[in-house]
Design a protein around this motif. Sequence first.
Motif, PDB file in Angstrom:
ATOM      1  N   ILE A 104      47.307  -3.058 -40.899  1.00 55.68           N
ATOM      2  CA  ILE A 104      47.280  -3.135 -42.372  1.00 55.68           C
ATOM      3  C   ILE A 104      47.849  -1.835 -42.960  1.00 55.68           C
ATOM      4  CG2 ILE A 104      45.728  -3.106 -44.387  1.00 55.68           C
ATOM      5  CD1 ILE A 104      45.580  -5.850 -43.283  1.00 55.68           C
ATOM      6  N   LEU A 105      47.349  -0.696 -42.447  1.00 56.76           N
ATOM      7  CA  LEU A 105      47.781   0.603 -42.988  1.00 56.76           C
ATOM      8  C   LEU A 105      49.277   0.811 -42.749  1.00 56.76           C
ATOM      9  CD1 LEU A 105      44.736   2.772 -41.793  1.00 56.76           C
ATOM     10  CD2 LEU A 105      45.090   1.744 -44.052  1.00 56.76           C
ATOM     11  N   GLN A 106      49.742   0.372 -41.583  1.00 58.95           N
ATOM     12  CA  GLN A 106      51.169   0.503 -41.287  1.00 58.95           C
ATOM     13  C   GLN A 106      51.996  -0.341 -42.251  1.00 58.95           C
ATOM     14  OE1 GLN A 106      53.124   1.003 -37.302  1.00 58.95           O
ATOM     15  NE2 GLN A 106      53.462  -1.179 -37.551  1.00 58.95           N
ATOM     16  N   GLN A 107      51.544  -1.563 -42.504  1.00 58.82           N
ATOM     17  CA  GLN A 107      52.281  -2.428 -43.437  1.00 58.82           C
ATOM     18  C   GLN A 107      52.290  -1.817 -44.841  1.00 58.82           C
ATOM     19  OE1 GLN A 107      50.269  -6.197 -42.870  1.00 58.82           O
ATOM     20  NE2 GLN A 107      51.596  -6.785 -41.176  1.00 58.82           N
ATOM     21  N   ILE A 108      51.174  -1.173 -45.221  1.00 63.11           N
ATOM     22  CA  ILE A 108      51.128  -0.535 -46.548  1.00 63.11           C
ATOM     23  C   ILE A 108      52.203   0.549 -46.642  1.00 63.11           C
ATOM     24  CG2 ILE A 108      49.738   0.965 -48.047  1.00 63.11           C
ATOM     25  CD1 ILE A 108      47.260  -0.631 -47.046  1.00 63.11           C
ATOM     26  N   LEU A 109      52.312   1.371 -45.581  1.00 61.38           N
ATOM     27  CA  LEU A 109      53.316   2.444 -45.646  1.00 61.38           C
ATOM     28  C   LEU A 109      54.729   1.899 -45.472  1.00 61.38           C
ATOM     29  CD1 LEU A 109      51.690   5.617 -44.081  1.00 61.38           C
ATOM     30  CD2 LEU A 109      51.909   4.924 -46.468  1.00 61.38           C
ATOM     31  N   GLN A 110      54.884   0.789 -44.744  1.00 65.45           N
ATOM     32  CA  GLN A 110      56.219   0.180 -44.654  1.00 65.45           C
ATOM     33  C   GLN A 110      56.668  -0.309 -46.031  1.00 65.45           C
ATOM     34  OE1 GLN A 110      55.369  -2.747 -41.584  1.00 65.45           O
ATOM     35  NE2 GLN A 110      56.686  -1.679 -40.139  1.00 65.45           N
ATOM     36  N   ALA A 111      55.723  -0.839 -46.804  1.00 63.64           N
ATOM     37  CA  ALA A 111      56.082  -1.401 -48.110  1.00 63.64           C
ATOM     38  C   ALA A 111      56.135  -0.333 -49.205  1.00 63.64           C
ATOM     39  CB  ALA A 111      55.074  -2.484 -48.501  1.00 63.64           C
ATOM     40  N   PHE A 112      55.207   0.607 -49.169  1.00 55.91           N
ATOM     41  CA  PHE A 112      55.063   1.536 -50.302  1.00 55.91           C
ATOM     42  C   PHE A 112      55.381   2.991 -49.954  1.00 55.91           C
ATOM     43  CE2 PHE A 112      52.097  -2.014 -51.224  1.00 55.91           C
ATOM     44  CZ  PHE A 112      52.691  -2.471 -52.393  1.00 55.91           C
ATOM     45  N   GLY A 113      55.558   3.289 -48.647  1.00 59.00           N
ATOM     46  CA  GLY A 113      55.952   4.637 -48.238  1.00 59.00           C
ATOM     47  C   GLY A 113      57.398   4.589 -47.766  1.00 59.00           C
ATOM     48  N   GLY A 114      57.672   5.375 -46.706  1.00 56.99           N
ATOM     49  CA  GLY A 114      59.016   5.354 -46.134  1.00 56.99           C
ATOM     50  C   GLY A 114      59.825   6.578 -46.510  1.00 56.99           C
ATOM     51  N   PRO A 115      61.077   6.642 -46.035  1.00 58.71           N
ATOM     52  CA  PRO A 115      61.917   7.820 -46.265  1.00 58.71           C
ATOM     53  C   PRO A 115      62.004   8.176 -47.749  1.00 58.71           C
ATOM     54  CG  PRO A 115      62.946   6.369 -44.671  1.00 58.71           C
ATOM     55  CD  PRO A 115      61.739   5.638 -45.186  1.00 58.71           C
ATOM     56  N   GLY A 116      61.815   9.462 -48.041  1.00 55.08           N
ATOM     57  CA  GLY A 116      61.888   9.923 -49.428  1.00 55.08           C
ATOM     58  C   GLY A 116      60.571   9.784 -50.169  1.00 55.08           C
ATOM     59  N   ARG A 117      59.564   9.200 -49.519  1.00 55.68           N
ATOM     60  CA  ARG A 117      58.269   9.020 -50.173  1.00 55.68           C
ATOM     61  C   ARG A 117      57.198   9.832 -49.445  1.00 55.68           C
ATOM     62  NH1 ARG A 117      57.468   3.271 -52.987  1.00 55.68           N
ATOM     63  NH2 ARG A 117      59.402   3.303 -54.159  1.00 55.68           N
ATOM     64  N   THR A 118      56.055  10.019 -50.127  1.00 54.79           N
ATOM     65  CA  THR A 118      54.995  10.854 -49.561  1.00 54.79           C
ATOM     66  C   THR A 118      53.668  10.102 -49.506  1.00 54.79           C
ATOM     67  OG1 THR A 118      54.503  11.697 -51.769  1.00 54.79           O
ATOM     68  CG2 THR A 118      55.992  13.026 -50.420  1.00 54.79           C
ATOM     69  N   ALA A 119      52.846  10.495 -48.516  1.00 51.30           N
ATOM     70  CA  ALA A 119      51.466  10.006 -48.436  1.00 51.30           C
ATOM     71  C   ALA A 119      50.569  11.221 -48.247  1.00 51.30           C
ATOM     72  CB  ALA A 119      51.290   9.038 -47.272  1.00 51.30           C
ATOM     73  N   LEU A 120      49.398  11.190 -48.885  1.00 50.80           N
ATOM     74  CA  LEU A 120      48.508  12.347 -48.864  1.00 50.80           C
ATOM     75  C   LEU A 120      47.119  11.936 -48.380  1.00 50.80           C
ATOM     76  CD1 LEU A 120      48.153  15.056 -51.592  1.00 50.80           C
ATOM     77  CD2 LEU A 120      46.117  13.802 -50.869  1.00 50.80           C
ATOM     78  N   GLY A 121      46.497  12.815 -47.579  1.00 48.25           N
ATOM     79  CA  GLY A 121      45.126  12.579 -47.139  1.00 48.25           C
ATOM     80  C   GLY A 121      44.345  13.876 -47.155  1.00 48.25           C
ATOM     81  N   PHE A 122      43.009  13.755 -47.276  1.00 42.38           N
ATOM     82  CA  PHE A 122      42.130  14.931 -47.324  1.00 42.38           C
ATOM     83  C   PHE A 122      41.561  15.165 -45.935  1.00 42.38           C
ATOM     84  CE2 PHE A 122      42.555  13.338 -51.564  1.00 42.38           C
ATOM     85  CZ  PHE A 122      42.709  14.494 -52.320  1.00 42.38           C
ATOM     86  N   GLU A 123      42.007  16.220 -45.285  1.00 37.89           N
ATOM     87  CA  GLU A 123      41.688  16.445 -43.874  1.00 37.89           C
ATOM     88  C   GLU A 123      40.527  17.420 -43.698  1.00 37.89           C
ATOM     89  OE1 GLU A 123      45.388  17.500 -41.970  1.00 37.89           O
ATOM     90  OE2 GLU A 123      46.061  15.421 -42.107  1.00 37.89           O
ATOM     91  N   PRO A 124      39.745  17.267 -42.603  1.00 35.31           N
ATOM     92  CA  PRO A 124      39.967  16.307 -41.524  1.00 35.31           C
ATOM     93  C   PRO A 124      39.582  14.890 -41.917  1.00 35.31           C
ATOM     94  CG  PRO A 124      37.968  17.580 -41.098  1.00 35.31           C
ATOM     95  CD  PRO A 124      38.603  18.170 -42.316  1.00 35.31           C
ATOM     96  N   SER A 125      40.434  13.940 -41.480  1.00 38.38           N
ATOM     97  CA  SER A 125      40.136  12.534 -41.707  1.00 38.38           C
ATOM     98  C   SER A 125      40.713  11.734 -40.546  1.00 38.38           C
ATOM     99  CB  SER A 125      40.697  12.094 -43.064  1.00 38.38           C
ATOM    100  OG  SER A 125      40.262  10.789 -43.378  1.00 38.38           O
ATOM    101  N   TYR A 126      40.898  10.440 -40.743  1.00 38.17           N
ATOM    102  CA  TYR A 126      41.311   9.565 -39.645  1.00 38.17           C
ATOM    103  C   TYR A 126      42.697   9.967 -39.143  1.00 38.17           C
ATOM    104  CZ  TYR A 126      42.292   5.193 -37.165  1.00 38.17           C
ATOM    105  OH  TYR A 126      42.606   4.256 -36.222  1.00 38.17           O
ATOM    106  N   SER A 127      42.779  10.284 -37.856  1.00 35.95           N
ATOM    107  CA  SER A 127      44.006  10.871 -37.310  1.00 35.95           C
ATOM    108  C   SER A 127      45.192   9.912 -37.346  1.00 35.95           C
ATOM    109  CB  SER A 127      43.770  11.341 -35.877  1.00 35.95           C
ATOM    110  OG  SER A 127      43.416  10.240 -35.057  1.00 35.95           O
ATOM    111  N   MET A 128      44.939   8.604 -37.463  1.00 35.46           N
ATOM    112  CA  MET A 128      46.063   7.661 -37.493  1.00 35.46           C
ATOM    113  C   MET A 128      46.815   7.684 -38.820  1.00 35.46           C
ATOM    114  SD  MET A 128      46.876   6.228 -34.707  1.00 35.46           S
ATOM    115  CE  MET A 128      48.039   5.037 -35.390  1.00 35.46           C
ATOM    116  N   HIS A 129      46.191   8.155 -39.892  1.00 36.13           N
ATOM    117  CA  HIS A 129      46.914   8.139 -41.177  1.00 36.13           C
ATOM    118  C   HIS A 129      48.218   8.936 -41.081  1.00 36.13           C
ATOM    119  CE1 HIS A 129      42.860   7.147 -43.371  1.00 36.13           C
ATOM    120  NE2 HIS A 129      43.392   6.092 -42.801  1.00 36.13           N
ATOM    121  N   PRO A 130      48.181  10.205 -40.626  1.00 33.56           N
ATOM    122  CA  PRO A 130      49.462  10.919 -40.497  1.00 33.56           C
ATOM    123  C   PRO A 130      50.367  10.348 -39.404  1.00 33.56           C
ATOM    124  CG  PRO A 130      47.607  12.317 -39.807  1.00 33.56           C
ATOM    125  CD  PRO A 130      47.023  11.105 -40.450  1.00 33.56           C
TER     126      PRO A 130
END
Length: 369
Positions: A104-130
Amino acid sequence: PAVGGEVGIEELPLRADLRGKSPYGAPQLDVAVRLNTNENPYPPPPELVADVTAAVGAAAAALNRYPDRDAVALRTDLAAYLGAATGVPLTVANLWAANGSNEILQQILQAFGGPGRTALGFEPSYSMHPIIAAGTRTEWLAAPRRADFSIDVDAAAALLRDRAPDVTFLTSPNNPTGQSLEPAELATLIEAAPGLVVVDEAYAEFSDRSSAITLLGTLGHKLLVSRTMSKAFAFAGGRLGYLAAAPAVVDALQLVRLPYHLSALTQAAARAALRHADATLGSVAALRAERERVVSALAAAGYDVVPSDANFVLFGRFADAPRAWRAFLARGVLIRDVGIAGRLRVTIGTPGENDAFLKVAADVARTEV
Ligand code: PMP
């Protein structure tokens, strides 16, 4: 030696941004007490196993055909479960499902992230997000938590306004630290973020707080809530993650999902497991009570314990966490070194497993803390 074994990864024309990276890798070791991947320690009850077996058997008779690409029946069942759990009138149009919430998370970043886009997380958190960000070529922005691992909501809101990530991840309860955010705090952060916010609720059933799903009615244009059957539902091996969001978000994810991504066997098994939700979720109260017992015993043994709203606990402080991890392993208890200095994470197991862990923990405290 394996055929082709003389070829090293460094000789392959791998994307430059993946060179030198490590894959996700919780050790899968054959140890008596395994408390390292936040699974539900209780195997599914026999009635559930029988129902899954029958449902998979029926699906097997039609395996010459592709499965329902849109998993409508399963999404309808998930909407009913979440609607009952949260009081929000969700329908099939609000639900999406995939092979684990990681997909699910991968599909979210495929649709809404990608080259030229950014994703942010508050670390330490789930290591799969980055890691998923890297795989989808979404630039990762790491934001801090306080020293006690909580989020400073005002500072975080200011940061989100300033950095304006395309996608923000809020993990609540947070893995590996255990704290959760209240709906009012989530709302503040979602309102501050110019982009989309994914609330990763993999451990929601273990928490006292109400779900971010209760905010979908007002913030559905930017809020996505991911869930999984891997933890409370005791279905980690079945691989079923799901998402609650506005129907338009579900439409967007269908642009990037592979056709027939959810096998007929998975859909049938997950639906059968959902019919036994009351029985599997019955273990949640027991696990929460055990969590409180483990927290108290660890504190009594001299450990510093981070308060947890999930089915795991982060504890320390060790002079050398990797060495302490090995000390647990040498005594037959597999826990998790999540890379936080001086701390280790333990999943709450059965009372017997927790007793075994606590006995070793008391021992390890004498030399490693
Ligand atoms: N989110 C969080 C916070 C997790 O801890 C995990 C499992 N470790 C997942 C998502 C993914 O789980 P799954 O793919 O099994 O649904």
